[in-house]
Design a protein around this motif. Structure first.
Motif, PDB file in Angstrom:
ATOM      1  N   LYS A 135      -8.509  33.881 -62.910  1.00 29.29           N
ATOM      2  CA  LYS A 135      -7.382  33.151 -63.482  1.00 29.29           C
ATOM      3  C   LYS A 135      -6.436  34.093 -64.233  1.00 29.29           C
ATOM      4  O   LYS A 135      -5.209  34.009 -64.109  1.00 29.29           O
ATOM      5  N   GLU A 136      -7.003  34.996 -65.009  1.00 28.85           N
ATOM      6  CA  GLU A 136      -6.175  35.882 -65.831  1.00 28.85           C
ATOM      7  C   GLU A 136      -5.339  36.815 -64.963  1.00 28.85           C
ATOM      8  O   GLU A 136      -4.143  37.001 -65.202  1.00 28.85           O
ATOM      9  N   TRP A 137      -5.966  37.415 -63.958  1.00 29.93           N
ATOM     10  CA  TRP A 137      -5.230  38.403 -63.164  1.00 29.93           C
ATOM     11  C   TRP A 137      -4.183  37.747 -62.266  1.00 29.93           C
ATOM     12  O   TRP A 137      -3.073  38.241 -62.135  1.00 29.93           O
ATOM     13  N   ASN A 138      -4.543  36.634 -61.646  1.00 27.33           N
ATOM     14  CA  ASN A 138      -3.662  36.008 -60.662  1.00 27.33           C
ATOM     15  C   ASN A 138      -2.725  34.961 -61.252  1.00 27.33           C
ATOM     16  O   ASN A 138      -1.935  34.367 -60.510  1.00 27.33           O
ATOM     17  N   GLY A 139      -2.822  34.738 -62.551  1.00 20.47           N
ATOM     18  CA  GLY A 139      -1.953  33.737 -63.165  1.00 20.47           C
ATOM     19  C   GLY A 139      -2.250  32.332 -62.673  1.00 20.47           C
ATOM     20  O   GLY A 139      -1.339  31.504 -62.571  1.00 20.47           O
ATOM     21  N   VAL A 140      -3.524  32.046 -62.383  1.00 21.47           N
ATOM     22  CA  VAL A 140      -3.912  30.712 -61.928  1.00 21.47           C
ATOM     23  C   VAL A 140      -3.897  29.770 -63.133  1.00 21.47           C
ATOM     24  O   VAL A 140      -4.467  30.102 -64.175  1.00 21.47           O
ATOM     25  N   PRO A 141      -3.257  28.615 -63.014  1.00 18.98           N
ATOM     26  CA  PRO A 141      -3.157  27.708 -64.166  1.00 18.98           C
ATOM     27  C   PRO A 141      -4.516  27.309 -64.719  1.00 18.98           C
ATOM     28  O   PRO A 141      -5.494  27.148 -63.973  1.00 18.98           O
ATOM     29  N   GLU A 142      -4.582  27.141 -66.013  1.00 14.20           N
ATOM     30  CA  GLU A 142      -5.789  26.668 -66.673  1.00 14.20           C
ATOM     31  C   GLU A 142      -6.042  25.228 -66.246  1.00 14.20           C
ATOM     32  O   GLU A 142      -5.121  24.409 -66.196  1.00 14.20           O
ATOM     33  N   SER A 176      -8.623  26.699 -59.070  1.00 17.23           N
ATOM     34  CA  SER A 176      -9.918  27.363 -59.244  1.00 17.23           C
ATOM     35  C   SER A 176     -10.225  28.127 -57.966  1.00 17.23           C
ATOM     36  O   SER A 176     -10.773  27.559 -57.016  1.00 17.23           O
ATOM     37  N   TRP A 177      -9.863  29.408 -57.937  1.00 13.89           N
ATOM     38  CA  TRP A 177     -10.073  30.218 -56.731  1.00 13.89           C
ATOM     39  C   TRP A 177     -11.476  30.775 -56.670  1.00 13.89           C
ATOM     40  O   TRP A 177     -11.903  31.248 -55.621  1.00 13.89           O
ATOM     41  N   THR A 194      -6.865  35.372 -52.786  1.00  9.80           N
ATOM     42  CA  THR A 194      -6.198  36.400 -51.983  1.00  9.80           C
ATOM     43  C   THR A 194      -7.049  37.664 -51.865  1.00  9.80           C
ATOM     44  O   THR A 194      -6.605  38.648 -51.287  1.00  9.80           O
ATOM     45  N   LEU A 195      -8.270  37.618 -52.407  1.00  7.96           N
ATOM     46  CA  LEU A 195      -9.108  38.804 -52.554  1.00  7.96           C
ATOM     47  C   LEU A 195      -8.335  39.897 -53.295  1.00  7.96           C
ATOM     48  O   LEU A 195      -8.474  41.082 -53.023  1.00  7.96           O
ATOM     49  N   CYS A 196      -7.505  39.447 -54.248  1.00  8.81           N
ATOM     50  CA  CYS A 196      -6.692  40.345 -55.089  1.00  8.81           C
ATOM     51  C   CYS A 196      -5.967  41.390 -54.237  1.00  8.81           C
ATOM     52  O   CYS A 196      -6.137  42.603 -54.417  1.00  8.81           O
ATOM     53  N   MET A 246      -7.807  49.349 -56.296  1.00  8.37           N
ATOM     54  CA  MET A 246      -8.589  48.755 -57.372  1.00  8.37           C
ATOM     55  C   MET A 246      -9.580  47.721 -56.822  1.00  8.37           C
ATOM     56  O   MET A 246      -9.416  47.211 -55.715  1.00  8.37           O
ATOM     57  N   THR A 247     -10.597  47.415 -57.616  1.00  8.48           N
ATOM     58  CA  THR A 247     -11.579  46.392 -57.272  1.00  8.48           C
ATOM     59  C   THR A 247     -11.021  45.024 -57.641  1.00  8.48           C
ATOM     60  O   THR A 247     -10.365  44.885 -58.671  1.00  8.48           O
ATOM     61  N   PRO A 248     -11.255  43.981 -56.826  1.00  5.65           N
ATOM     62  CA  PRO A 248     -10.821  42.636 -57.200  1.00  5.65           C
ATOM     63  C   PRO A 248     -11.319  42.252 -58.589  1.00  5.65           C
ATOM     64  O   PRO A 248     -12.408  42.676 -59.017  1.00  5.65           O
ATOM     65  N   ALA A 249     -10.540  41.435 -59.272  1.00  6.59           N
ATOM     66  CA  ALA A 249     -10.814  41.131 -60.676  1.00  6.59           C
ATOM     67  C   ALA A 249     -12.184  40.493 -60.878  1.00  6.59           C
ATOM     68  O   ALA A 249     -12.894  40.816 -61.834  1.00  6.59           O
TER      69      ALA A 249
END
Length: 322
Positions: free
Chosen positions: A47-54, A74-75, A205-207, A215-218
């Protein structure tokens, strides 16, 4: 290359077949549920990295699972499955699986919820032996989009919003998505979902932005037990096979892989799992098949039916005029 019978047109080697020259190795996730502790660090990091809504605190009354399922908001979804262990059924001790501590024997309370007791000082089964455990166990799994080899969501998207990346993953471009919802019904895993306030489709999106920067996915970066492992897919499959063999040697015969087989109905998943029970226990289809597999046959039959109707109409017209 012969067309694969399990796909409308999906490639066997996704990135090169999608048109990428000198593509890097296919990347993916291996989720080892035997060491998942249900901390939900992956959910938060995603959520933090991708800006997914709370998505709020949703008390579902289902153990500690307050996410419920994979959704547009919720990804990653950490599932908690509480599973009674009757005597003689067997369960691996904590030093094998990293399972919760022994909760002691369940005490029935008037036919309602069972009191599971206070945590013991020993790992489950240490005092009685694995085969005589009568407590319960938690099965925990961090679920995610499977990034299928033969992705039906790609097959049915009319706008090109979904595309295959050079890493073999599947990404939704939300600025192109028109909210038609075809991809949602096409996914054999029920992963993709529409966001209620705008109607567009969203999923993991697998970051992709992190992958391009090396980089490694979050979620994998945040996982404290390395339950979520990221890397080249072939390397992960080899690592997973070794892990299953290790668990079998340690007395966990129910350990199995899910989504790793390139010969399954979706051509293998880019995100696969080590499970400790049947897939259905985790809410996964036991034998997923790409939903666009039969479209060519359907179109062919529809075309033949249309030709037959046209021929019948012409025959009726000619016969009536004579």
């Amino acid at each position: 290359m012969l067309p694969d019978p399990n796909s409308l047109y999906g490639p066997l080697d996704p990135a090169p077949e999608a048109g990428y020259e000198n593509a890097p190795p296919r990347m993916g996730f291996f989720t080892d549920t035997s060491v998942c502790i249900g901390c939900k660090a992956c959910e938060v990091a995603c959520k933090e990295w991708n800006g997914v809504p709370e998505s709020g605190l949703d008390l579902l009354g289902m153990s500690y699972d307050n996410t419920g399922a994979l959704t547009a908001n919720s990804w990653r979804h950490v599932a908690f499955i509480e599973q009674p262990r009757p005597a003689g059924h067997g369960a691996a001790p904590a030093d094998v699986l990293g399972a919760p501590v022994d909760a002691g024997p369940a005490q029935p309370v008037g036919g309602g919820p069972q009191f599971l007791g206070m945590p013991g000082v020993q790992p489950p089964g240490r005092g009685t032996g694995v085969e005589e455990r009568t407590d319960f166990r938690w099965l925990m799994m961090s679920d995610v989009c499977k990034h299928c080899t033969h992705a039906a969501c790609l097959d049915v998207c009319p706008t090109g919003s979904l595309f295959r990346t050079e890493f073999g993953t599947v990404v939704v471009q939300e600025d192109i998505c028109n909210g038609c919802g075809y991809c949602i019904s096409a996914c054999p895993y029920g992963v993709i979902d529409q966001r209620k306030d705008d109607g567009r489709a969203w999923k993991c999106t697998l970051c992709y932005d992190r992958l391009g920067a090396g980089m490694t996915p979050a979620c994998a970066q945040a996982c404290p037990t390395e339950s979520i492992q990221y890397g080249p897919l072939e390397e992960l499959r080899e690592r997973a096979a070794v892990r299953v063999a290790t668990l079998h040697d340690r007395g966990v015969p129910e350990a199995r892989l899910y989504g790793h087989d390139p010969n399954d109905g979706v051509g293998g998943d880019g995100a696969f799992f080590l499970l400790l029970d049947e897939p259905e226990v985790y809410g996964l289809p036991p034998d997923p098949v790409v939903t666009t597999r039969d479209l060519p046959k359907m179109w062919k039959r529809a075309g033949l039916a249309a030709l037959a109707m046209a021929a019948a109409t012409v025959a009726a017209f000619v016969g009536g005029s004579s």
